[in-house]
Design an enzyme around this catalytic site. Structure first.
Site, PDB file in Angstrom:
ATOM      1  N   HIS A   8       1.050  -1.595   0.107  1.00  0.00           N
ATOM      2  CA  HIS A   8       0.247  -0.377  -0.040  1.00  0.00           C
ATOM      3  C   HIS A   8       0.710   1.205   0.184  1.00  0.00           C
ATOM      4  CE1 HIS A   8       0.734   0.575   5.011  1.00  0.00           C
ATOM      5  NE2 HIS A   8       0.936  -0.730   4.718  1.00  0.00           N
ATOM      6  N   GLU A  86      -1.495  -6.581   7.469  1.00  0.00           N
ATOM      7  CA  GLU A  86      -0.533  -6.740   7.587  1.00  0.00           C
ATOM      8  C   GLU A  86      -0.016  -7.423   9.691  1.00  0.00           C
ATOM      9  OE1 GLU A  86       2.824  -6.202   7.914  1.00  0.00           O
ATOM     10  OE2 GLU A  86       2.722  -4.043   7.902  1.00  0.00           O
TER      11      GLU A  86
END
EC number: 5.4.2.11
Length: 247
Positions: A8, A86
C-alpha cells in the site's frame, strides 16, 4: 506465470512513523499519489489482471482502488481477506518507532520489527485494539484472530492462503494482482524465494511500487523487478529500513 505485488501507499501512520499493524488508518496524500503512480506504471507497461486480492485494511483497499482507476480496470473482481493483513504489532500499535527505539534501544526495536519468530508484547484481553472487538472481524472466530504476531505467525496465515487460493488460479492462467502490506508481502517473498529466516530480516518493500515476479511451471522464480524510477525506489527501500532508528 506472472504475479504482481504492491505494498500500500504511505499511510497516515507511516508518515508519523507509528507502529500500525491492524490499525485501520488511511493513506496519506503522498500515499494516494504513490498508488496512482503504481497504477500508471502498470498501465504504461501493458499489464492486465483477471483477479485482485487485498486485505481487510483500508490503506491496502484504497491503494488497489487507485491502481485500478489509473488502469481503467475498476470492474475487476476483488477478493478481500484478513489473511493478507499486515502483521499484528500487539501492544506496539500506535507507538512511535523512533521513541520506542529511544526507550528500548534500536536493537530491541529491530528484533520486534525484523526478527523472524519474536512477537511484540501481546495485547491484553479487552484492549480496544483487539481484533475480535472490531467490526470487520465479526464473522471470524475469536481464537483465529491474533493479539500479536511475529513474521513467522504472519507466514502461517498468508502462505497457506496463497497456496490454497491464489496459486491454483495462477496455474490456470489467471493474472493476479495482490495489494497488501510490508510484512504479509515479505511473508510471500520469503516463500517464493526460499529465503532463510536470517535473509528475510534485511528485505524491505517500498510503498506503492509494483513488484513483478515471473515463475516457471514448477513455481520457481525466473525473475523479479520493481516498476518505476530505480533511484526513487532505492531511496524508499532505505527509508523503510531506517524507520526503527533513533532520531
Amino acid at each position: 506465470m506472472r504475479l504482481v505485488l504492491v505494498r500500500h501507499g504511505e499511510s497516515e501512520w507511516n508518515k508519523l512513523n507509528l507502529f500500525t499493524g491492524w490499525t485501520d488508518v488511511d493513506l496519506s496524500e503522498k500515499g494516494v499519489e504513490e498508488a496512482k503512480e503504481g497504477g500508471t506504471y502498470l498501465k504504461k507497461e501493458g499489464f492486465d489482471f483477471d483477479i485482485c486480492y487485498t486485505s481487510y485494511l483500508k490503506r491496502a483497499i484504497h491503494t488497489l482502488n487507485y491502481i485500478l482507476s489509473q488502469m481503467d480496470r475498476e470492474w475487476l473482481p476483488v477478493i478481500k481477506t484478513w489473511k493478507l493483513n499486515e502483521r499484528h504489532y500487539g501492544g506496539l500499535q500506535g507507538l512511535n518507532k523512533a521513541e520506542t527505539a529511544e526507550k528500548y534501544g534500536e536493537d530491541q526495536v529491530k528484533i520486534w520489527r525484523r526478527s523472524f519468530d519474536i512477537a511484540p508484547p501481546v495485547l491484553e484481553e479487552g484492549d480496544k485494539r483487539c481484533p475480535y472487538l472490531q467490526e470487520q472481524y465479526r464473522g471470524i472466530e475469536k481464537s483465529e484472530l491474533p493479539l500479536t504476531e511475529s513474521l513467522k505467525d504472519t507466514i502461517a496465515r498468508a502462505v497457506p492462503f496463497f497456496e490454497k487460493t491464489i496459486k491454483p488460479q495462477m496455474l490456470e492462467g489467471k493474472r493476479i494482482l495482490i495489494t497488501a502490506h510490508g510484512n504479509s508481502l515479505r511473508a510471500l517473498v520469503k516463500y517464493f524465494e526460499n529465503l532463510s529466516d536470517e535473509e528475510i530480516i534485511s528485505v524491505n518493500i517500498p510503498t506503492g511500487v509494483p513488484l513483478v515476479y515471473e515463475f516457471d511451471k514448477n513455481f520457481k522464480v525466473l525473475s523479479k523487478r520493481y516498476l518505476g524510477d530505480q533511484e526513487k525506489i532505492n531511496a524508499k527501500i532505505n527509508a523503510v529500513a531506517n524507520q526503527g532508528k533513533k532520531k
